[in-house]
Design a protein around this motif. Structure first.
Motif, PDB file in Angstrom:
ATOM      1  N   LYS A 127       8.871 -37.507  10.997  1.00  0.00           N
ATOM      2  CA  LYS A 127       9.176 -38.663  11.826  1.00  0.00           C
ATOM      3  C   LYS A 127       8.432 -39.868  11.257  1.00  0.00           C
ATOM      4  O   LYS A 127       7.403 -39.710  10.606  1.00  0.00           O
ATOM      5  CB  LYS A 127       8.736 -38.418  13.284  1.00  0.00           C
ATOM      6  N   PRO A 128       8.938 -41.077  11.455  1.00  0.00           N
ATOM      7  CA  PRO A 128       8.222 -42.256  10.947  1.00  0.00           C
ATOM      8  C   PRO A 128       6.782 -42.270  11.433  1.00  0.00           C
ATOM      9  O   PRO A 128       6.504 -42.050  12.619  1.00  0.00           O
ATOM     10  CB  PRO A 128       9.022 -43.422  11.537  1.00  0.00           C
ATOM     11  N   ARG A 129       5.860 -42.503  10.494  1.00  0.00           N
ATOM     12  CA  ARG A 129       4.445 -42.502  10.838  1.00  0.00           C
ATOM     13  C   ARG A 129       3.689 -43.425   9.887  1.00  0.00           C
ATOM     14  O   ARG A 129       4.183 -43.804   8.822  1.00  0.00           O
ATOM     15  CB  ARG A 129       3.859 -41.097  10.751  1.00  0.00           C
ATOM     16  N   ASP A 130       2.492 -43.772  10.285  1.00  0.00           N
ATOM     17  CA  ASP A 130       1.625 -44.635   9.484  1.00  0.00           C
ATOM     18  C   ASP A 130       0.602 -43.762   8.766  1.00  0.00           C
ATOM     19  O   ASP A 130      -0.211 -43.099   9.410  1.00  0.00           O
ATOM     20  CB  ASP A 130       0.937 -45.653  10.401  1.00  0.00           C
ATOM     21  N   TYR A 131       0.641 -43.759   7.435  1.00  0.00           N
ATOM     22  CA  TYR A 131      -0.275 -42.938   6.650  1.00  0.00           C
ATOM     23  C   TYR A 131      -1.578 -43.669   6.307  1.00  0.00           C
ATOM     24  O   TYR A 131      -2.502 -43.056   5.772  1.00  0.00           O
ATOM     25  CB  TYR A 131       0.391 -42.508   5.334  1.00  0.00           C
ATOM     26  N   SER A 132      -1.649 -44.948   6.582  1.00  0.00           N
ATOM     27  CA  SER A 132      -2.811 -45.734   6.158  1.00  0.00           C
ATOM     28  C   SER A 132      -4.051 -45.364   6.942  1.00  0.00           C
ATOM     29  O   SER A 132      -3.973 -44.872   8.073  1.00  0.00           O
ATOM     30  CB  SER A 132      -2.511 -47.229   6.324  1.00  0.00           C
ATOM     31  N   PHE A 133      -5.191 -45.582   6.318  1.00  0.00           N
ATOM     32  CA  PHE A 133      -6.466 -45.394   7.011  1.00  0.00           C
ATOM     33  C   PHE A 133      -7.451 -46.444   6.521  1.00  0.00           C
ATOM     34  O   PHE A 133      -7.307 -46.999   5.431  1.00  0.00           O
ATOM     35  CB  PHE A 133      -7.020 -43.979   6.811  1.00  0.00           C
ATOM     36  N   ALA A 134      -8.426 -46.727   7.349  1.00  0.00           N
ATOM     37  CA  ALA A 134      -9.398 -47.779   7.054  1.00  0.00           C
ATOM     38  C   ALA A 134     -10.555 -47.230   6.240  1.00  0.00           C
ATOM     39  O   ALA A 134     -10.823 -46.023   6.224  1.00  0.00           O
ATOM     40  CB  ALA A 134      -9.909 -48.398   8.355  1.00  0.00           C
ATOM     41  N   MET A 135     -11.248 -48.139   5.566  1.00  0.00           N
ATOM     42  CA  MET A 135     -12.412 -47.779   4.758  1.00  0.00           C
ATOM     43  C   MET A 135     -13.412 -48.921   4.866  1.00  0.00           C
ATOM     44  O   MET A 135     -13.023 -50.096   4.768  1.00  0.00           O
ATOM     45  CB  MET A 135     -11.972 -47.563   3.308  1.00  0.00           C
ATOM     46  N   PRO A 136     -14.673 -48.628   5.076  1.00  0.00           N
ATOM     47  CA  PRO A 136     -15.664 -49.707   5.216  1.00  0.00           C
ATOM     48  C   PRO A 136     -15.699 -50.618   3.991  1.00  0.00           C
ATOM     49  O   PRO A 136     -15.476 -50.170   2.858  1.00  0.00           O
ATOM     50  CB  PRO A 136     -16.992 -48.951   5.368  1.00  0.00           C
ATOM     51  N   GLN A 137     -15.986 -51.890   4.235  1.00  0.00           N
ATOM     52  CA  GLN A 137     -15.987 -52.867   3.143  1.00  0.00           C
ATOM     53  C   GLN A 137     -17.029 -52.519   2.075  1.00  0.00           C
ATOM     54  O   GLN A 137     -16.769 -52.658   0.876  1.00  0.00           O
ATOM     55  CB  GLN A 137     -16.257 -54.263   3.703  1.00  0.00           C
ATOM     56  N   LYS A 138     -18.194 -52.046   2.506  1.00  0.00           N
ATOM     57  CA  LYS A 138     -19.237 -51.684   1.538  1.00  0.00           C
ATOM     58  C   LYS A 138     -18.771 -50.529   0.652  1.00  0.00           C
ATOM     59  O   LYS A 138     -19.067 -50.498  -0.545  1.00  0.00           O
ATOM     60  CB  LYS A 138     -20.526 -51.298   2.273  1.00  0.00           C
ATOM     61  N   ALA A 139     -18.050 -49.578   1.242  1.00  0.00           N
ATOM     62  CA  ALA A 139     -17.545 -48.444   0.459  1.00  0.00           C
ATOM     63  C   ALA A 139     -16.473 -48.902  -0.525  1.00  0.00           C
ATOM     64  O   ALA A 139     -16.410 -48.406  -1.660  1.00  0.00           O
ATOM     65  CB  ALA A 139     -16.992 -47.380   1.398  1.00  0.00           C
ATOM     66  N   ARG A 140     -15.633 -49.844  -0.119  1.00  0.00           N
ATOM     67  CA  ARG A 140     -14.605 -50.359  -1.023  1.00  0.00           C
ATOM     68  C   ARG A 140     -15.239 -51.082  -2.206  1.00  0.00           C
ATOM     69  O   ARG A 140     -14.800 -50.936  -3.354  1.00  0.00           O
ATOM     70  CB  ARG A 140     -13.649 -51.297  -0.276  1.00  0.00           C
ATOM     71  N   ARG A 141     -16.281 -51.846  -1.934  1.00  0.00           N
ATOM     72  CA  ARG A 141     -16.990 -52.536  -3.019  1.00  0.00           C
ATOM     73  C   ARG A 141     -17.661 -51.536  -3.950  1.00  0.00           C
ATOM     74  O   ARG A 141     -17.625 -51.698  -5.174  1.00  0.00           O
ATOM     75  CB  ARG A 141     -18.035 -53.488  -2.436  1.00  0.00           C
ATOM     76  N   LEU A 142     -18.261 -50.503  -3.374  1.00  0.00           N
ATOM     77  CA  LEU A 142     -18.917 -49.491  -4.197  1.00  0.00           C
ATOM     78  C   LEU A 142     -17.902 -48.774  -5.086  1.00  0.00           C
ATOM     79  O   LEU A 142     -18.192 -48.455  -6.245  1.00  0.00           O
ATOM     80  CB  LEU A 142     -19.647 -48.479  -3.309  1.00  0.00           C
ATOM     81  N   ALA A 143     -16.713 -48.530  -4.569  1.00  0.00           N
ATOM     82  CA  ALA A 143     -15.669 -47.872  -5.361  1.00  0.00           C
ATOM     83  C   ALA A 143     -15.280 -48.741  -6.554  1.00  0.00           C
ATOM     84  O   ALA A 143     -15.109 -48.237  -7.673  1.00  0.00           O
ATOM     85  CB  ALA A 143     -14.456 -47.585  -4.489  1.00  0.00           C
ATOM     86  N   LEU A 144     -15.128 -50.055  -6.337  1.00  0.00           N
ATOM     87  CA  LEU A 144     -14.781 -50.955  -7.436  1.00  0.00           C
ATOM     88  C   LEU A 144     -15.905 -51.021  -8.464  1.00  0.00           C
ATOM     89  O   LEU A 144     -15.654 -50.977  -9.682  1.00  0.00           O
ATOM     90  CB  LEU A 144     -14.482 -52.354  -6.888  1.00  0.00           C
ATOM     91  N   LYS A 145     -17.150 -51.111  -7.983  1.00  0.00           N
ATOM     92  CA  LYS A 145     -18.284 -51.163  -8.907  1.00  0.00           C
ATOM     93  C   LYS A 145     -18.409 -49.861  -9.686  1.00  0.00           C
ATOM     94  O   LYS A 145     -18.741 -49.863 -10.877  1.00  0.00           O
ATOM     95  CB  LYS A 145     -19.572 -51.475  -8.137  1.00  0.00           C
ATOM     96  N   SER A 146     -18.137 -48.741  -9.034  1.00  0.00           N
ATOM     97  CA  SER A 146     -18.192 -47.447  -9.715  1.00  0.00           C
ATOM     98  C   SER A 146     -17.131 -47.378 -10.812  1.00  0.00           C
ATOM     99  O   SER A 146     -17.395 -46.908 -11.921  1.00  0.00           O
ATOM    100  CB  SER A 146     -17.990 -46.308  -8.708  1.00  0.00           C
ATOM    101  N   ALA A 147     -15.913 -47.837 -10.493  1.00  0.00           N
ATOM    102  CA  ALA A 147     -14.833 -47.799 -11.477  1.00  0.00           C
ATOM    103  C   ALA A 147     -15.111 -48.743 -12.646  1.00  0.00           C
ATOM    104  O   ALA A 147     -14.883 -48.392 -13.804  1.00  0.00           O
ATOM    105  CB  ALA A 147     -13.505 -48.156 -10.806  1.00  0.00           C
TER     106      ALA A 147
END
Length: 244
Positions: A127-147
């Motif tokens: 059925k139609p559903r929303d697959y998105s989920f949130a992520m803390p801003q600090k974690a998103r920044r850490l992911a970019l810095k890690s990459a």
């Protein structure tokens, strides 16, 4: 190590990346030194200067778990979630009992739209559903810095693309050849800046080249590319944004 971390670890392994800090290089005596100064090249391959990279952005230990979360979030948020099936209540027809309850020798049936029949409803279908989920801003920044830190050895810094004066594909091909680049190439530059004005038009016919703005930096593109090409202005913008 969890299964999710091992997936990212395998993906990084294909790019020759390990958990070790890629900016540490061992000398003959076995000591470790930090290479902060990175050369800046022109699109003709000549060195035109140097830049000092911020260790807080380009020298962190890659966090595989956070990188996996950011990658999964990006892929999930891109899903439309529009898959849909009809239940027996939603399928048209089937209001009449197909045959009498007893005496036919057949199994009892109340509707031809039962999931047991062809053309009937679907049991537990999507059925139609929303697959998105949130992520803390600090974690998103850490992911970019890690990459960024993990891919530093595969990063080429250029002053700008001012030498590409016309919207001709061969000019970008010559620039990539001068920089000795091949495979999937991610160019991180402000394509709307005057010095990069012809870059987007000149590179759009190359299937192995992708251009993104520094503002649109993401983990998926950083991990998928074989080589990253960043302008000096992009480095400064990314450093300012991620070093907060």
């Amino acid at each position: 190590m969890s299964g999710s971390e091992s997936e990212v670890n395998d993906r990084l392994g294909q790019k020759g990346i390990s958990r070790q800090n890629p900016r540490k290089t061992k000398i003959k005596q076995g000591k470790e030194i930090m290479t902060k100064e990175v050369s800046i090249l022109s699109t003709s391959g000549k060195q035109v200067g140097q830049i000092t990279l911020d260790d807080k952005v380009f020298g962190v230990e890659p966090n595989l778990h956070v990188m996996h979360m950011a990658l999964r979030r990006q892929l999930n948020n891109a899903r439309s979630g529009s898959a849909n099936t009809k239940t027996r209540a939603e399928v048209s027809g089937g209001g009449k009992k197909p045959w009498k309850q007893k005496g036919t020798g057949r199994a009892r049936a109340g509707s031809l739209r039962s999931p047991l029949f062809a053309g009937g409803g679907v049991i537990f279908g999507p059925k139609p559903r929303d697959y998105s989920f949130a992520m803390p801003q600090k974690a998103r920044r850490l992911a970019l810095k890690s990459a960024l830190s993990a891919r530093l050895d595969s990063t080429v810094l250029v002053k700008d693309f001012s030498e590409i004066t016309e919207a001709k594909t061969k000019m970008v091909v010559e620039a990539l050849k001068a920089l000795k680049l091949e495979g999937k190439i991610l160019i991180i530059a402000d394509a709307k800046a005057p010095e990069n004005g012809q870059l987007e038009l000149a590179a759009r016919n190359l299937p192995n080249v992708k251009i993104i703005l520094p503002l649109n930096l993401n983990v998926k593109d950083l991990l998928e590319a074989d080589t990253l090409v960043m302008t000096e202005a992009a480095i400064l913008e990314i450093t300012e944004r991620l070093s907060k």
